[in-house]
Design a protein around this motif. Structure first.
Motif, PDB file in Angstrom:
ATOM      1  N   VAL A 196      49.594  45.347  32.925  1.00  0.00           N
ATOM      2  CA  VAL A 196      48.728  44.576  33.806  1.00  0.00           C
ATOM      3  C   VAL A 196      49.075  43.097  33.731  1.00  0.00           C
ATOM      4  CG1 VAL A 196      46.339  43.956  34.325  1.00  0.00           C
ATOM      5  CG2 VAL A 196      46.885  46.275  33.597  1.00  0.00           C
ATOM      6  N   PHE A 197      49.286  42.596  32.520  1.00  0.00           N
ATOM      7  CA  PHE A 197      49.605  41.177  32.360  1.00  0.00           C
ATOM      8  C   PHE A 197      50.929  40.833  33.029  1.00  0.00           C
ATOM      9  CE2 PHE A 197      46.367  41.488  29.133  1.00  0.00           C
ATOM     10  CZ  PHE A 197      45.767  40.238  29.154  1.00  0.00           C
ATOM     11  N   ALA A 217      46.610  33.692  37.001  1.00  0.00           N
ATOM     12  CA  ALA A 217      45.585  34.713  37.191  1.00  0.00           C
ATOM     13  C   ALA A 217      44.364  34.449  36.308  1.00  0.00           C
ATOM     14  CB  ALA A 217      46.150  36.097  36.872  1.00  0.00           C
ATOM     15  N   ILE A 218      43.200  34.898  36.763  1.00  0.00           N
ATOM     16  CA  ILE A 218      41.987  34.864  35.949  1.00  0.00           C
ATOM     17  C   ILE A 218      42.105  35.978  34.918  1.00  0.00           C
ATOM     18  CG2 ILE A 218      39.477  35.121  35.962  1.00  0.00           C
ATOM     19  CD1 ILE A 218      39.519  34.290  38.918  1.00  0.00           C
ATOM     20  N   ASP A 219      41.961  35.628  33.659  1.00  0.00           N
ATOM     21  CA  ASP A 219      42.203  36.604  32.595  1.00  0.00           C
ATOM     22  C   ASP A 219      40.895  37.186  32.077  1.00  0.00           C
ATOM     23  OD1 ASP A 219      43.051  38.116  30.509  1.00  0.00           O
ATOM     24  OD2 ASP A 219      44.077  36.511  29.424  1.00  0.00           O
ATOM     25  N   MET A 220      40.620  38.415  32.475  1.00  0.00           N
ATOM     26  CA  MET A 220      39.495  39.177  31.932  1.00  0.00           C
ATOM     27  C   MET A 220      40.028  40.424  31.232  1.00  0.00           C
ATOM     28  SD  MET A 220      36.677  37.531  32.942  1.00  0.00           S
ATOM     29  CE  MET A 220      35.305  38.646  33.173  1.00  0.00           C
ATOM     30  N   GLY A 221      41.241  40.301  30.713  1.00  0.00           N
ATOM     31  CA  GLY A 221      41.894  41.473  30.127  1.00  0.00           C
ATOM     32  C   GLY A 221      42.054  41.432  28.636  1.00  0.00           C
ATOM     33  N   ILE A 222      42.096  40.260  28.022  1.00  0.00           N
ATOM     34  CA  ILE A 222      42.435  40.170  26.615  1.00  0.00           C
ATOM     35  C   ILE A 222      41.180  40.014  25.754  1.00  0.00           C
ATOM     36  CG2 ILE A 222      42.718  37.656  26.563  1.00  0.00           C
ATOM     37  CD1 ILE A 222      45.224  38.182  24.769  1.00  0.00           C
ATOM     38  N   GLY A 223      41.213  40.601  24.575  1.00  0.00           N
ATOM     39  CA  GLY A 223      40.096  40.506  23.640  1.00  0.00           C
ATOM     40  C   GLY A 223      40.236  39.310  22.723  1.00  0.00           C
ATOM     41  N   GLN A 224      40.186  38.139  23.300  1.00  0.00           N
ATOM     42  CA  GLN A 224      40.389  36.890  22.556  1.00  0.00           C
ATOM     43  C   GLN A 224      39.162  36.003  22.721  1.00  0.00           C
ATOM     44  OE1 GLN A 224      43.022  35.265  20.577  1.00  0.00           O
ATOM     45  NE2 GLN A 224      41.165  34.062  20.325  1.00  0.00           N
ATOM     46  N   CYS A 241      42.404  44.164  42.278  1.00  0.00           N
ATOM     47  CA  CYS A 241      42.015  42.965  41.523  1.00  0.00           C
ATOM     48  C   CYS A 241      43.249  42.204  41.038  1.00  0.00           C
ATOM     49  CB  CYS A 241      41.140  43.352  40.327  1.00  0.00           C
ATOM     50  SG  CYS A 241      39.450  43.823  40.748  1.00  0.00           S
ATOM     51  N   VAL A 242      44.213  42.939  40.498  1.00  0.00           N
ATOM     52  CA  VAL A 242      45.426  42.294  39.992  1.00  0.00           C
ATOM     53  C   VAL A 242      46.180  41.608  41.127  1.00  0.00           C
ATOM     54  CG1 VAL A 242      47.674  42.705  38.902  1.00  0.00           C
ATOM     55  CG2 VAL A 242      45.625  43.858  38.019  1.00  0.00           C
ATOM     56  N   ASP A 243      46.265  42.273  42.268  1.00  0.00           N
ATOM     57  CA  ASP A 243      46.933  41.665  43.423  1.00  0.00           C
ATOM     58  C   ASP A 243      46.237  40.382  43.869  1.00  0.00           C
ATOM     59  OD1 ASP A 243      48.770  43.691  43.446  1.00  0.00           O
ATOM     60  OD2 ASP A 243      47.828  44.817  45.082  1.00  0.00           O
ATOM     61  N   ARG A 244      44.937  40.293  43.626  1.00  0.00           N
ATOM     62  CA  ARG A 244      44.165  39.109  44.023  1.00  0.00           C
ATOM     63  C   ARG A 244      44.074  38.080  42.896  1.00  0.00           C
ATOM     64  NH1 ARG A 244      40.664  40.067  48.567  1.00  0.00           N
ATOM     65  NH2 ARG A 244      41.099  42.114  49.487  1.00  0.00           N
ATOM     66  N   VAL A 290      41.834  45.686  32.969  1.00  0.00           N
ATOM     67  CA  VAL A 290      42.710  46.737  32.452  1.00  0.00           C
ATOM     68  C   VAL A 290      42.233  48.096  32.949  1.00  0.00           C
ATOM     69  CG1 VAL A 290      43.709  47.773  30.389  1.00  0.00           C
ATOM     70  CG2 VAL A 290      43.127  45.336  30.402  1.00  0.00           C
ATOM     71  N   PRO A 291      43.135  48.915  33.479  1.00  0.00           N
ATOM     72  CA  PRO A 291      42.727  50.257  33.918  1.00  0.00           C
ATOM     73  C   PRO A 291      42.236  51.084  32.739  1.00  0.00           C
ATOM     74  CG  PRO A 291      45.125  50.061  33.916  1.00  0.00           C
ATOM     75  CD  PRO A 291      44.583  48.683  33.673  1.00  0.00           C
TER      76      PRO A 291
END
Length: 376
Positions: free
Chosen positions: A21-22, A29-36, A328-331, A336-337
């Motif tokens: 995904v990354f 991109a707006i990052d709502m994927g990482i657990g940081q 979402c990724v395209d936008r 994460v799926p």
């Protein structure tokens, strides 16, 4: 000359679906994927490392188990939080919770063994089981995304060596109730299998309380994996630990000696300070994450996306329509799926709200547009 070949173990492990995904998203991109967590490491933890470096106390190997003063701080933490005495020699400081999981599996499972894992569950569980030569056995979650002890017990066979539990959980944010945690301890004891309890999100609980099988363990069939990464926003310091019986620690130490020797000395000093110093950052982070969770849940409900309310950690796992994640990724929004965490995650997405409220609201705007695009 023959070409070099690769081990069967490594060929069984696919690249992480999270990384895909990354790589697909743009740099802005707006990052709502990482657990940081977006909090800084506490100042007193940073300063402890700096002082140790300047004084030359971080230049050498520590004991394989880690600094005794750090292990004493870990013992005090478990006595304070779980009410359980732990011997200072029954702790190994590790390179994050990730190494702790690796040690637990390498020391206890092998070829032909089965390891029961939650599905969906943290991506490392199945991969590390395979690296140890074992076969992961996925167990689907309840509708509220908690792991059902009865389902774990039903999955046990004569080949089962271990099962992994995780509360608060990644990727779901679910928190196991007390009766379930007690049941997991019973299952390990009665079936003589190992329970590996991943508790790295322990302090991030909004509803209810965190419980560890340490509180109910009577047979010693338990390894607890922990870390300062998420508790104190110290992911980059790579400092975790494992606790278990002396016999189990001895076996895990044999692995640790060869793959790591010891955890980073500066990080050990920092972790000790985090565990023994001002704990107000813990409450601040938990309160902030709870507020962010509520913003996210309200926004998802307005869009029409169903999501079990996370009770801990900083992840939500809503049900999403087909094509939603790609849209979402395209936008320009990274989420994460759900199937990156196992087949049971299909039809879901993992959203990390370890970021500020303004970013969450921006992300919700993108999600609303993406939802409309795939459902119209």
């Amino acid at each position: 000359m023959a070409s070099p070949t690769f081990s069967d173990r490594i060929e069984r492990i696919p690249p992480s679906g999270i990384r895909d995904v990354f790589e697909a998203a743009g740099d802005d991109a707006i990052d709502m994927g990482i657990g940081q967590p977006d909090f800084p490491t506490p100042d007193h933890a940073r300063e402890a490392a700096v002082e140790a470096i300047r004084a030359g106390r971080a230049d050498s190997y520590t004991q394989n188990r880690g600094l005794e003063s750090l292990r004493e701080a870990i013992v005090a933490k478990h006595e304070r939080d779980q009410g359980v005495p732990v011997d200072v020699d029954d702790v190994i400081a590790t390179a994050g919770g990730s190494e702790g999981l690796h040690l637990a599996l390498e020391a206890h499972v092998g070829a032909g063994d089965e390891v029961i894992v939650p599905d969906p569950g943290f991506v490392s569980y199945a991969a590390l089981a395979k690296l140890a030569g074992a076969d992961p056995v996925p167990v689907e979650l309840r509708d509220d995304l908690t792991l059902d002890p009865a389902a774990v017990e039903a999955a046990i066979t004569e080949d089962t060596a271990a099962f992994i539990i995780n509360s608060p959980a990644n990727p779901t944010g679910a928190v196991a109730p007390r009766e379930d945690v007690a049941a997991f301890a019973r299952i390990a004891r009665e079936h003589d299998v190992l329970c590996i309890s991943d508790e790295v999100y322990e302090y991030t609980v909004f509803d209810g309380e965190h419980h560890s099988p340490m509180e109910f363990d009577a047979g010693g069939n338990l390894v607890v994996v922990h870390s300062v990464s998420k508790l104190y926003s110290m992911t980059g310091w790579r400092l975790g630990w494992v606790t278990a019986t002396s016999e189990r620690i001895d076996r895990m130490l044999r692995v640790h000696q060869y793959v790591q020797a010891c955890a980073s000395a500066p990080s050990q000093f920092a972790a000790e300070a985090a565990l023994t110093g001002d704990q107000s950052v813990v409450d601040e982070m938990t309160t902030t994450f709870e507020r962010r969770r509520d913003v996210l849940l309200e926004g998802l409900a307005e869009i029409g996306i169903e999501c079990p309310a996370p009770r801990g950690a900083f992840y939500a796992m809503p049900k999403v329509p087909e094509g939603f994640v790609d849209e979402c990724v395209d936008r320009g929004l990274i989420i994460v799926p759900g199937d990156a965490f196992g087949e049971g995650g299909a039809g879901h997405a993992r959203i990390s709200y370890a970021t500020d409220e303004a970013t969450i609201r921006d992300a919700l705007d993108v999600m609303a547009d993406a939802y409309d695009a795939v459902t119209e």
